[in-house]
Design an enzyme around this catalytic site. Structure first.
Site, short mmCIF file in Angstrom:
data_model
loop_
_atom_site.label_atom_id
_atom_site.label_comp_id
_atom_site.label_asym_id
_atom_site.label_seq_id
_atom_site.Cartn_x
_atom_site.Cartn_y
_atom_site.Cartn_z
CB SER A 149 4.91 1.19 -3.21
OG SER A 149 6.31 2.79 -2.59
CE1 TYR A 153 6.36 -1.20 1.44
CE2 TYR A 153 7.09 0.47 0.35
CZ TYR A 153 5.77 -0.05 0.48
OH TYR A 153 4.17 0.62 0.52
#
Length: 335
Positions: free
Chosen positions: A127, A152
């Site tokens: 990501s 995350y």
């Protein structure tokens, strides 16, 4: 090829699986259909994939070690594309253990299954959030990413480290893909485009964080899929010129590689909203709010390495991409 796609009922997994099936590959998809967002959307995506003869679906959770290892050991997969994960930066603030279970334990099971079954290439989703507190723009795979600002992001950085370890120990070819703000038809309801569109149509105010002073490198789903398909064919090799005294995070002495997949064109959030307004033919009611925990002001992908490697870089304009999404949204929700 015989390909395993984890998270096949998710946004990217659905589109990628459909593309691979249209090309004639055999795709085994797994997904736990969790209720992070409306499972009906996932089930409707899945029903479209089931129309292909070359698709086999297993409803399962990658955190279940025996089931995950069993599937990989008996599946004889040439390529594994690992997209299953607990997504969302803000959700990780309230539900941290969910991210540990899915993104760490689950990924460990995938790695071990790939090792045991001698998978030819593991392609996994990282990501843009791994860039965290980095301010140097555009974000390059060759920059260090050691200061995440959300759990995350930390789990995605951990995935890259875990994959490198398996690549080194067991010569498992691994490619990590740092996706930048993916959007398009069948997108996730927790993403800005989906939420803004829904609220504007329903004449409700939209929540705009950091008082609108944000930029995102939006990347259309078809560009993501095209990039992933090309990367799947590019099995990484060892970099014999890798310098241990000046280590490059994007390459390795192991068969391991990291690529950004982004549009390389950051868009101001307020311009993004105006594009949505234009496509809908309706003005938004805006509720300005401060920056959220774990968020960043801007993202911007340096996609030079991707273009050099696979002769492709994302090219869909934000105007076209938003238009395609809204056309899908109106048709799907009949509004």
């Amino acid at each position: 090829m015989n390909i395993l796609v984890t998270g096949c009922a998710g946004f990217i997994g659905f589109h990628l699986s459909g593309r691979l099936l249209k090309e004639g590959h055999h795709v085994v998809g797994i997904d736990n259909l969790n209720p992070y967002y409306d499972p009906k959307l996932k089930k409707d995506r899945l029903s479209m994939l089931r129309s292909f003869d070359g698709f086999d679906f297993h409803r399962m959770d990658i955190t279940l070690r025996d089931k995950t290892l069993g599937l990989l050991e008996t599946g004889s997969f040439e390529t594994v594309v690992h997209l299953a994960a607990q997504a969302g930066v803000r959700y990780s603030i309230e539900n941290p253990f969910t991210y540990v279970d899915s993104n760490l334990v689950g990924f460990m099971n995938i790695l071990e299954g790939c090792r045991r079954s001698c998978v030819g290439h593991l392609v996994f989703a990282s990501s843009s959030s791994v860039y965290g507190a980095n301010k140097k723009m555009p974000f390059s795979e060759h920059d260090m990413v050691d200061h995440p600002v959300s759990l995350y992001a930390a789990t995605k950085k951990a995935n890259e480290l875990m994959a490198h370890t398996y690549s080194n120990l067991y010569k498992l070819p691994c490619t990590g893909l740092r996706f930048f703000t993916v959007y398009g038809p069948w997108g996730r309801p927790d993403m800005a485009l989906f939420k803004f569109t829904k609220s504007i149509i329903e004449d409700k105010p939209i929540e705009v964080y950091n008082y609108g002073k944000m930029k995102r490198d939006f990347t259309y789903i078809d560009d993501i899929v095209e990039s992933v398909v090309r990367v799947m064919r590019l099995i990484p090799d060892t970099d014999n010129g890798w310098d241990r005294s000046s280590p490059d995070p994007a390459t390795s002495f192991a068969p391991y590689r990291i690529y950004n997949i982004g549009g390389s064109n950051p868009v101001d959030l307020m311009r993004f909203i105006s594009v949505i307004e234009h496509a809908l033919g309706k003005k938004a009611k805006i509720n300005m709010l401060p920056m959220q925990l774990g968020d960043v002001e801007a993202t911007w992908a340096d996609a030079t390495d991707l273009e050099h490697a696979v002769n492709y870089r994302p090219r869909t304009s934000i105007e076209d991409g938003v238009k395609y999404f809204i056309e899908w949204y109106r048709k799907y929700y009949r509004v």
